[in-house]
Each structure stands twice: as structure tokens, then as C-alpha cells.
Design an enzyme around this catalytic site. Structure first.
Site, PDB file in Angstrom:
ATOM      1  N   CYS A 119       0.871  -1.258   0.008  1.00 21.55           N
ATOM      2  CA  CYS A 119       0.045  -0.144  -0.096  1.00 21.55           C
ATOM      3  C   CYS A 119       0.854   1.509   0.155  1.00 21.55           C
ATOM      4  O   CYS A 119       0.244   2.126  -0.396  1.00 21.55           O
ATOM      5  CB  CYS A 119      -1.343   0.106   1.219  1.00 21.55           C
ATOM      6  SG  CYS A 119      -0.372  -0.072   2.974  1.00 21.55           S
ATOM      7  N   CYS A 127      -3.174  -2.844  -1.688  1.00 18.11           N
ATOM      8  CA  CYS A 127      -2.356  -3.362  -0.653  1.00 18.11           C
ATOM      9  C   CYS A 127      -1.901  -4.806  -2.037  1.00 18.11           C
ATOM     10  O   CYS A 127      -1.751  -5.510  -1.317  1.00 18.11           O
ATOM     11  CB  CYS A 127      -2.625  -4.465   1.109  1.00 18.11           C
ATOM     12  SG  CYS A 127      -3.482  -3.310   2.034  1.00 18.11           S
ATOM     13  N   LYS A 192      -6.811  -9.534  10.605  1.00 14.21           N
ATOM     14  CA  LYS A 192      -6.655  -7.859  10.527  1.00 14.21           C
ATOM     15  C   LYS A 192      -7.722  -7.318  10.272  1.00 14.21           C
ATOM     16  O   LYS A 192      -8.241  -7.845   9.102  1.00 14.21           O
ATOM     17  CB  LYS A 192      -5.479  -7.869  10.189  1.00 14.21           C
ATOM     18  CG  LYS A 192      -5.745  -6.070   9.440  1.00 14.21           C
ATOM     19  CD  LYS A 192      -3.879  -5.942   8.396  1.00 14.21           C
ATOM     20  CE  LYS A 192      -3.844  -4.938   8.268  1.00 14.21           C
ATOM     21  NZ  LYS A 192      -2.347  -4.189   7.168  1.00 14.21           N
ATOM     22  N   ARG A 202      -1.656   6.213   8.154  1.00 14.85           N
ATOM     23  CA  ARG A 202      -2.046   6.187   6.553  1.00 14.85           C
ATOM     24  C   ARG A 202      -1.183   7.420   5.996  1.00 14.85           C
ATOM     25  O   ARG A 202      -0.949   7.936   5.453  1.00 14.85           O
ATOM     26  CB  ARG A 202      -3.498   5.870   5.874  1.00 14.85           C
ATOM     27  CG  ARG A 202      -3.810   4.376   6.303  1.00 14.85           C
ATOM     28  CD  ARG A 202      -5.110   4.301   5.408  1.00 14.85           C
ATOM     29  NE  ARG A 202      -5.682   2.805   5.740  1.00 14.85           N
ATOM     30  CZ  ARG A 202      -6.636   1.923   5.794  1.00 14.85           C
ATOM     31  NH1 ARG A 202      -7.638   2.428   5.158  1.00 14.85           N
ATOM     32  NH2 ARG A 202      -7.393   0.469   6.603  1.00 14.85           N
ATOM     33  N   GLU A 230      -9.492 -17.592   9.989  1.00 13.64           N
ATOM     34  CA  GLU A 230      -8.220 -16.990   9.270  1.00 13.64           C
ATOM     35  C   GLU A 230      -6.468 -17.262  10.490  1.00 13.64           C
ATOM     36  O   GLU A 230      -5.881 -17.577   9.522  1.00 13.64           O
ATOM     37  CB  GLU A 230      -8.364 -15.228   9.264  1.00 13.64           C
ATOM     38  CG  GLU A 230      -8.556 -14.504   8.928  1.00 13.64           C
ATOM     39  CD  GLU A 230      -8.326 -14.878   7.288  1.00 13.64           C
ATOM     40  OE1 GLU A 230      -7.226 -14.630   6.947  1.00 13.64           O
ATOM     41  OE2 GLU A 230      -9.189 -13.872   6.698  1.00 13.64           O
ATOM     42  N   LYS A 245      -4.647  -7.133  15.017  1.00 12.07           N
ATOM     43  CA  LYS A 245      -4.262  -6.330  14.815  1.00 12.07           C
ATOM     44  C   LYS A 245      -5.911  -5.614  13.989  1.00 12.07           C
ATOM     45  O   LYS A 245      -6.881  -5.769  13.325  1.00 12.07           O
ATOM     46  CB  LYS A 245      -3.955  -5.663  13.336  1.00 12.07           C
ATOM     47  CG  LYS A 245      -3.906  -4.348  13.341  1.00 12.07           C
ATOM     48  CD  LYS A 245      -2.409  -4.621  11.917  1.00 12.07           C
ATOM     49  CE  LYS A 245      -1.754  -3.154  11.616  1.00 12.07           C
ATOM     50  NZ  LYS A 245      -1.001  -3.311  10.382  1.00 12.07           N
ATOM     51  N   SER A 271      -2.087   2.944  15.387  1.00  8.43           N
ATOM     52  CA  SER A 271      -1.272   4.128  15.310  1.00  8.43           C
ATOM     53  C   SER A 271      -2.925   4.960  15.842  1.00  8.43           C
ATOM     54  O   SER A 271      -2.321   6.162  16.389  1.00  8.43           O
ATOM     55  CB  SER A 271      -1.650   4.434  13.887  1.00  8.43           C
ATOM     56  OG  SER A 271      -2.520   4.212  13.211  1.00  8.43           O
TER      57      SER A 271
HETATM   58  C1  PBG Z   1      -0.732  -2.176   6.004  1.00  9.14           C
HETATM   59  C2  PBG Z   1      -0.540  -1.691   7.121  1.00  9.14           C
HETATM   60  C3  PBG Z   1      -1.139  -0.844   7.686  1.00  9.14           C
HETATM   61  C4  PBG Z   1      -0.637  -0.567   9.241  1.00  9.14           C
HETATM   62  C5  PBG Z   1      -0.065  -1.626   9.133  1.00  9.14           C
HETATM   63  N1  PBG Z   1       0.380  -2.083   7.951  1.00  9.14           N
HETATM   64  C6  PBG Z   1      -2.288  -0.460   7.432  1.00  9.14           C
HETATM   65  C7  PBG Z   1      -3.646  -0.141   6.136  1.00  9.14           C
HETATM   66  O1  PBG Z   1      -3.725  -1.636   6.780  1.00  9.14           O
HETATM   67  O2  PBG Z   1      -4.432  -0.141   5.907  1.00  9.14           O
HETATM   68  C8  PBG Z   1      -1.454  -0.106  10.398  1.00  9.14           C
HETATM   69  C9  PBG Z   1      -0.795   0.396  11.057  1.00  9.14           C
HETATM   70  C10 PBG Z   1      -1.120   0.680  12.147  1.00  9.14           C
HETATM   71  O3  PBG Z   1      -2.825   2.414  11.670  1.00  9.14           O
HETATM   72  O4  PBG Z   1      -0.549   1.250  13.402  1.00  9.14           O
HETATM   73  N2  PBG Z   1       0.365  -2.290   5.135  1.00  9.14           N
END
Ligand code: PBG
Length: 320
Positions: A119, A127, A192, A202, A230, A245, A271
Site C-alpha cells: 500500500c 495492498c 487484521k 495512512r 483466519e 490487529k 496508530s
Molecule cells: C499495511 C499496514 C497498515 C498498518 C500496518 N500495516 C495500514 C492498513 O492496513 O491500512 C497500520 C498500522 C497502524 O495503524 O499503526 N501495510
């Protein structure tokens, strides 16, 4: 006579003796955003204290991580060139490959994990490869294989595929085994969710989708049984570590995985979870440090033995 549970809470000494869960710096993985270019050290506005670094400016941060005894970092690359398939992800001289070599050379004791995704590298921000407005699962897998082998050749210690394509772990395991990397472990982003808690990331990684959302590949936050399904596939396909996550709104899922699988469980304290605590602290509405430690503790209590967190440095300082 009723039970008097308060007897074992009477003083700090006894509270220490009966404490069931203990956080340790050994639990933490610290995410790092590495941007292609020079002279870059820019704070992410919605993530105070977290920066994007170019390789020439990242040493101070890495010195600190090592000094605090944090065992591992999770690398995210921000390339200067994007295209519609993310070709840069398997460029042996790409930003992540350079970062791996730089860190392994200068900080050999630091364990380096890479996020394996597209991504941040695609113009559309999804992705993988887009066909007919949706992600083409099997075409994307072929590129994931190229990407992990490139990371492996650069010397990474562990790969963490995060794109939620079906069959990823089997593809990655075969690609690594066929190129001689039989001992390189995989941490699977197994469960996830399509979460609004990724918002600040993002911005940090320039990875927001330019159209649509990620709901055809990331999971529906309403689903719990599907999380086990999963994780089961990833377990069978040979993942070494299973990850959930985000973390805080998904403690039930962490606990499910802990109870159903004989693998180390990781969680990603994302985040948005970081940003909320920082923002409320800034307003003076909560004690940020205490809320941080309490939420990290809850992740461990739920069953995660590995916690990926932007709080790693702050928490490590309090634990030392
Ligand atoms: C995808 C990825 C994401 C995060 C980690 N790996 C973003 C998404 O799936 O949109 C999010 C991590 C975070 O919010 O701290 N490469």
C-alpha cells in the site's frame, strides 16, 4: 463468612507477590517509518513523538532503541517512486532493502522485522494488484513472493506479511524455503480488521487508498469466529507467530488465539490507539503514562506475548 479478597491487596508488597501479568521491555517491537531521500526527520502530526526518517537521519533513533534494550523494530518503507503494482517492493536497492542492510550492519543485535505489503508503494494505495476495481489475490501473491525474497537477501530477521491476501503464508514459506531461507520466520498479520484505527498510519506512510476501502480483504470488525478461521489457515500454512490487529478493541480475539493455538501471539497497538491517548493527554483529560501502561498491560493479559507499539520507547523507560 464471605471471602475477603482485599487481604491480598493490602500493601504494595503483597500486591507485587500476587500480580499475574508483568510487562517487560522484552515484549516490545517498535515500528519505524523509513523514507527514501536525505535529511528527513519529520514528525507525523497525528502521532506526536513518531517521525519519518531518511536513513542518514535515523541513527539517533536507533541508538535510543538499542540503549533502551528494545529487542526489535518493524520497518515500513516510504519510497519516492510508486507505480500501480508496487515494483519498488522487490527492488534489491529499494528503501527497505537499504534500511535492512544499514541496521544489520550498524546495529547487529537489533532484530529487524519488515512489514510486507504494497500500500505504501502503489499509486492507488491498495495492498496489491488491482483488476476490475478489486485486489487480484493470486497475482498479488506472486509479487509478495518476490518482495519477501528481496527482504531476505538484504538480511532481514523476520518477515510480517500484512496484506490479508488468501494463501499468503503458504506462498511466503515456499518462496523462502526455495531460496534457502528455511530458518527465516514469518509473523502473520493473521487477524487484521478493516479498522478506522489505522487513520494516522495512512498519513504516516502515505498509504491511504485513493478509491474504495479495504473491506474486501481486511476483516469485518463484527466477526470473531472468522478470526479463528483466519488464524487456523495461517497456522496450517506455517506461520511462526500469529498477530491480531488492532489490539485494544480486539482483546477478545487475542484471547481466542491464545486459547486456540500453540504459537506465540502478537498484537499491533495501532496508530489510532496511540493518537487517542496522546490527544487526551495533551488536553489534560487523562494521565497519558498510566493509560499507556494500563492498555499495554491489558494486551499482555489477554494473551499477547509480543506487542508492536509506538509507545515502546516510553514504556521501556518506565520499566527500566
Ligand atoms: C499495511 C499496514 C497498515 C498498518 C500496518 N500495516 C495500514 C492498513 O492496513 O491500512 C497500520 C498500522 C497502524 O495503524 O499503526 N501495510
Amino acid at each position: 463468612m464471605y471471602n475477603r479478597t482485599r487481604r491480598l491487596r493490602k500493601s504494595p508488597g503483597i500486591r507485587r507477590l500476587v500480580q499475574e501479568t508483568k510487562l517487560s521491555v522484552d515484549d516490545f517491537v517498535y515500528p519505524l517509518f523509513i523514507e527514501e531521500g536525505i535529511g528527513i526527520s519529520s514528525e507525523i502530526p497525528s502521532m506526536p513523538g513518531i517521525n519519518r526518517y531518511s536513513l542518514d537521519r535515523v541513527s539517533k533513533e536507533l541508538d535510543e532503541v538499542v540503549k533502551l534494550n528494545i529487542p526489535a523494530v518493524l520497518l515500513f518503507g516510504i519510497p519516492s517512486n510508486k507505480d500501480d503494482v508496487g515494483t519498488e517492493t522487490w527492488n534489491d536497492n529499494g528503501i527497505i532493502q537499504k534500511a535492512i542492510r544499514f541496521i544489520k550492519k550498524n546495529y547487529p543485535t537489533l532484530y529487524v522485522i519488515t512489514d510486507v505489503c504494497f500500500c505504501e508503494y502503489t499509486t492507488h494505495g491498495h495492498c496489491g494488484i488491482i483488476h476490475d476495481n478489486d485486489l487480484d489475490n493470486d497475482a498479488t501473491l506472486i509479487n509478495i513472493a518476490k518482495q519477501v525474497v528481496s527482504h531476505a537477501k538484504a538480511g532481514v530477521d523476520m518477515v510480517a506479511p500484512s496484506g490479508m491476501m488468501d494463501g499468503t503464508i503458504q506462498m511466503v514459506r515456499e518462496a523462502l524455503d526455495n531460496t534457502g531461507f528455511i530458518n527465516l520466520p514469518i509473523m502473520a498479520y493473521s487477524v487484521k480488521y478493516a479498522s478506522a484505527f489505522y487513520g494516522p498510519f495512512r498519513d504516516a506512510a502515505d498509504s491511504a487508498p485513493t478509491f474504495g476501502d479495504r473491506k474486501t480483504y481486511q476483516m469485518n470488525p463484527a466477526n470473531r469466529d472468522e478470526g479463528i478461521r483466519e488464524a487456523n489457515f495461517d497456522d496450517q500454512e506455517g506461520a511462526d507467530i500469529l498477530m491480531v490487529k488492532p489490539a485494544l478493541s480486539y482483546l477478545d480475539i487475542i484471547s481466542d488465539l491464545k486459547n486456540n493455538f500453540d504459537r506465540p501471539i502478537a498484537c499491533y497497538n495501532v496508530s489510532g490507539e496511540y493518537a487517542m491517548i496522546k490527544a487526551a493527554e495533551e488536553k489534560g483529560w487523562i494521565d497519558g503514562e498510566k493509560v499507556m501502561m494500563e492498555s499495554l498491560l491489558s494486551m499482555k493479559r489477554a494473551g499477547a506475548s509480543i506487542i508492536i507499539t509506538y509507545f515502546a520507547k516510553e514504556a521501556a523507560r518506565l520499566l527500566s
